[in-house]
Write a protein that holds these residues in place. Sequence first.
Motif, PDB file in Angstrom:
ATOM      1  N   LEU A   1     -65.626 -27.081   9.063  1.00 25.04           N
ATOM      2  CA  LEU A   1     -66.015 -28.288   8.364  1.00 25.04           C
ATOM      3  C   LEU A   1     -67.248 -28.931   9.016  1.00 25.04           C
ATOM      4  N   PHE A   2     -68.213 -29.267   8.175  1.00 24.37           N
ATOM      5  CA  PHE A   2     -69.415 -29.960   8.634  1.00 24.37           C
ATOM      6  C   PHE A   2     -69.603 -31.230   7.832  1.00 24.37           C
ATOM      7  N   LYS A   3     -70.080 -32.280   8.485  1.00 25.97           N
ATOM      8  CA  LYS A   3     -70.591 -33.425   7.744  1.00 25.97           C
ATOM      9  C   LYS A   3     -71.876 -33.876   8.398  1.00 25.97           C
ATOM     10  N   ILE A   4     -72.925 -33.871   7.616  1.00 26.59           N
ATOM     11  CA  ILE A   4     -74.222 -34.287   8.129  1.00 26.59           C
ATOM     12  C   ILE A   4     -74.704 -35.459   7.294  1.00 26.59           C
ATOM     13  N   PHE A   5     -74.902 -36.603   7.937  1.00 29.71           N
ATOM     14  CA  PHE A   5     -75.345 -37.814   7.237  1.00 29.71           C
ATOM     15  C   PHE A   5     -76.851 -37.932   7.338  1.00 29.71           C
ATOM     16  N   GLY A   6     -77.490 -38.288   6.230  1.00 29.49           N
ATOM     17  CA  GLY A   6     -78.900 -38.638   6.352  1.00 29.49           C
ATOM     18  C   GLY A   6     -79.787 -37.831   5.450  1.00 29.49           C
ATOM     19  N   PRO A   7     -81.099 -38.023   5.617  1.00 30.51           N
ATOM     20  CA  PRO A   7     -82.056 -37.512   4.630  1.00 30.51           C
ATOM     21  C   PRO A   7     -82.268 -35.995   4.667  1.00 30.51           C
ATOM     22  N   GLN A   8     -82.068 -35.346   5.825  1.00 33.27           N
ATOM     23  CA  GLN A   8     -82.462 -33.935   5.889  1.00 33.27           C
ATOM     24  C   GLN A   8     -81.331 -33.039   6.399  1.00 33.27           C
ATOM     25  N   PRO A   9     -80.247 -32.946   5.655  1.00 29.54           N
ATOM     26  CA  PRO A   9     -79.104 -32.177   6.151  1.00 29.54           C
ATOM     27  C   PRO A   9     -79.428 -30.703   6.422  1.00 29.54           C
ATOM     28  N   LYS A  10     -80.243 -30.087   5.577  1.00 29.32           N
ATOM     29  CA  LYS A  10     -80.542 -28.658   5.757  1.00 29.32           C
ATOM     30  C   LYS A  10     -81.281 -28.424   7.058  1.00 29.32           C
ATOM     31  N   LYS A  11     -82.311 -29.256   7.273  1.00 32.96           N
ATOM     32  CA  LYS A  11     -83.115 -29.108   8.473  1.00 32.96           C
ATOM     33  C   LYS A  11     -82.248 -29.352   9.711  1.00 32.96           C
ATOM     34  N   ALA A  12     -81.394 -30.393   9.612  1.00 29.55           N
ATOM     35  CA  ALA A  12     -80.538 -30.718  10.757  1.00 29.55           C
ATOM     36  C   ALA A  12     -79.632 -29.534  11.078  1.00 29.55           C
ATOM     37  N   ARG A  13     -79.143 -28.890  10.037  1.00 29.34           N
ATOM     38  CA  ARG A  13     -78.263 -27.746  10.209  1.00 29.34           C
ATOM     39  C   ARG A  13     -78.979 -26.612  10.937  1.00 29.34           C
ATOM     40  N   THR A  14     -80.222 -26.366  10.525  1.00 35.71           N
ATOM     41  CA  THR A  14     -81.003 -25.315  11.173  1.00 35.71           C
ATOM     42  C   THR A  14     -81.237 -25.642  12.643  1.00 35.71           C
ATOM     43  N   LEU A  15     -81.605 -26.889  12.896  1.00 32.54           N
ATOM     44  CA  LEU A  15     -81.855 -27.292  14.282  1.00 32.54           C
ATOM     45  C   LEU A  15     -80.584 -27.167  15.114  1.00 32.54           C
TER      46      LEU A  15
END
Lengths: 413, 279
Positions: free
Chosen positions: A12-26
């Motif tokens: 399970l992932f939850k990423i809040f904010g404008p750039q979830p894809k980029k955050a995921r890659t980082l």
Amino acid sequence: MDVTPKIAIKNLFKIFGPQPKKARTLLEQGLSKEEIFELTETTIGVQNASFEIYAGEIFVIMGLSGSGKSTIVRMLNRLIEPTSGQVFVDNEEITSMNRGQLVQMRRKKMSMVFQSFALMPHMSVLQNAAFGLEMDGIDRKTREERALKALEQVGLEAWAESMPAELSGGMQQRVGLARGLATDPEVLLMDEAFSALDPLIRTEMQDELLRLQARQKRTIVFISHDLDEAMRIGDRIAIMEGGRVVQVGTPEEILQNPADDYVRAFFRGVDPTNILTAGDIALDSQVTIVIADGKSPRAALQRLIKNDRDYGYVVDSERHFKGIVSTDSLREVIERPEVDQTIPNAYLPGAKPAFSGDYMQDILPQVASHPWPLAILDDDGKYLGAISKNLFLRTLHRSEQVENGTLEGPATK
Amino acid sequence: MNIFNFDEQQIPLDEWIQTFVDWLVANYRDIFQIIKAPIEWSLNGLEWLFATLPPWVVILLFAVAAWRFAGKRVTLFTLLTFLLIGYLGLWEDTMTTLSMVICSVVFCAVAGIPLGIMAGRSDRFEMILRPFLDAMQTTPAFVYLVPVVMLFSIGTVSGILATIVFALPPIIRLTSLGIRQVHPELVEAALAFGATNWQVLRKVQFPLAMPSIMAGLNQTIMMALSMVVIAALIGAGGLGNPVVQGLNTLEIGMATVGGLAIVLLAMVLDRITQGIGKK
Ligand SMILES: Nc1ncnc2c1ncn2[C@@H]1O[C@H](COP(=O)(O)OP(=O)(O)OP(=O)(O)O)[C@@H](O)[C@H]1O
Ligand SMILES: [Mg+2]
């Protein structure tokens, strides 16, 4: 415990904010939560969480403020939509349900208790308790009967007609609990449900919860940042840090084998003798002497000498504990007339056993006052092992290392 | 070419608008006349009602409302106000004004509360709506009086339309505010117990926003009353008439008496609706 989990969450992932894809890659590149926020103003709420919760257990999720506890619990009923990953309840995938199925699931299966109580200020205590049933379209008479039963369970039936604002904090949270119980859910989510209450009331509410749980087993997911609370009510604990689940286990397992410094720091200042039981630390490394096969004191003495031990633990053929003998007491019996040469005559007076559920604190006097290791039995009186002074001290020493750890300890309010 | 040469290069916006309104009037006046109909019916009904009811019944109704919602002192004040209005010879004008105010306020509520709810639940909708509300509240009434008259002819209905334009924003704004002020945790709790969006609105947001909505209604009533004189300029009757006539003929006494009646009526309506809001 049940083998099939009641609740299972997978990656399970939850990423809040404008750039979830980029955050995921980082994130995959190994950057930390803070670095990712610097770069993208995107917050990692929960990252790659997987665990299972069994039917009928109280599962506590612990962690510091901002570690993602509320986020993870809200993904169970999808008050927060996961960015990716799956949630299953009874093998049904919550994360793939449509709106209507989700609403039904929330009405029938899973209810929630909130830190801030979140009672409806414009509704009476009774109407609040009946809220879930009202959403479900249950007629007024039936729902008020059921709500009143739920209020009885928390001892508030006399206040049914009051407004929430007229009640103390502890009573308001009882209403919150009654609202959660009225729909008779299988799963109860509690997000820091007792954190806003003062310590005395909090303990009272914990007892209340345990009492309710003893009467009717529900699966409870309980969020807390208070270690004492977690230890007190949790069957198992998950520890979260920065959105990750770092360890899942029983309180004893985690205390004895903290996964990393973060977990260790959490347990700093915890008195292990309050948490660890005799059964947790007893070792079956002493010599046992089975009395049934007519062993003589002589044979028993041989066995002790051969194993280079001073004490032997006498059990019957089913391992029921009988007594403790020593090389000295055996030698003394062998000197006696033939008829008195029995093993029972060699039992050390005062060698009382303890039970596996006794806390270390409780057995300390017994361990300290005799030279022999304390025999530990299970609930059926069977011999499990023994605890020597040495073993006892080693256990204490290990948790002392935890206490002196270099990490800054989490604030356990 | 100097782009700052404002004397030679000008945007003929005024001409465009003129052309547009003329075009609307020429081609679509009939449609606007149809829009007029529901307002006309409601207004006629109300006017007939207030004209038919004997004064003591009207006074009694208001006194009972004041008693019920606002207490003894407001009741006394209400009685005195209506008696004074009667003795000043303004009873009929007052009844006309009341009909107009009630009619515009009802239309404002019917349109404004749903719009306010939508604005309260959607940031985007609120963003789109806000400049329109600002314009409605700040554009001087005289600017839109002329097109309104051109499209809807002179008379009470045009007066009501102008009033609606001016009095609609507060109820939208305060409804939206009321919805937004509901604690997000309460909405979350309702959702957690399986409430649908509609149930969240009906069982949680709307009841909790009620005080704010009532405050909006109160503001809308006040603003509707403040338009009475301007409405009189385009032929709407009522208490604006003596004021406008008084000003035209420099009869200060007549104008002042009309103004006094408006103020007293406003106070009565304000106190009663505030009382309702607090219940
Ligand atoms: N709606 C949101 N938008 C952006 N970031 C959020 C949102 N909700 C939570 N976060 C962030 O996600 C992280 C996890 O938050 P969460 O509320 O789950 O923490 P928590 O463990 O419950 O903390 P606490 O003990 O303070 O309640 C935090 O960094 C928080 O700032
Ligand atoms: Mg939280």
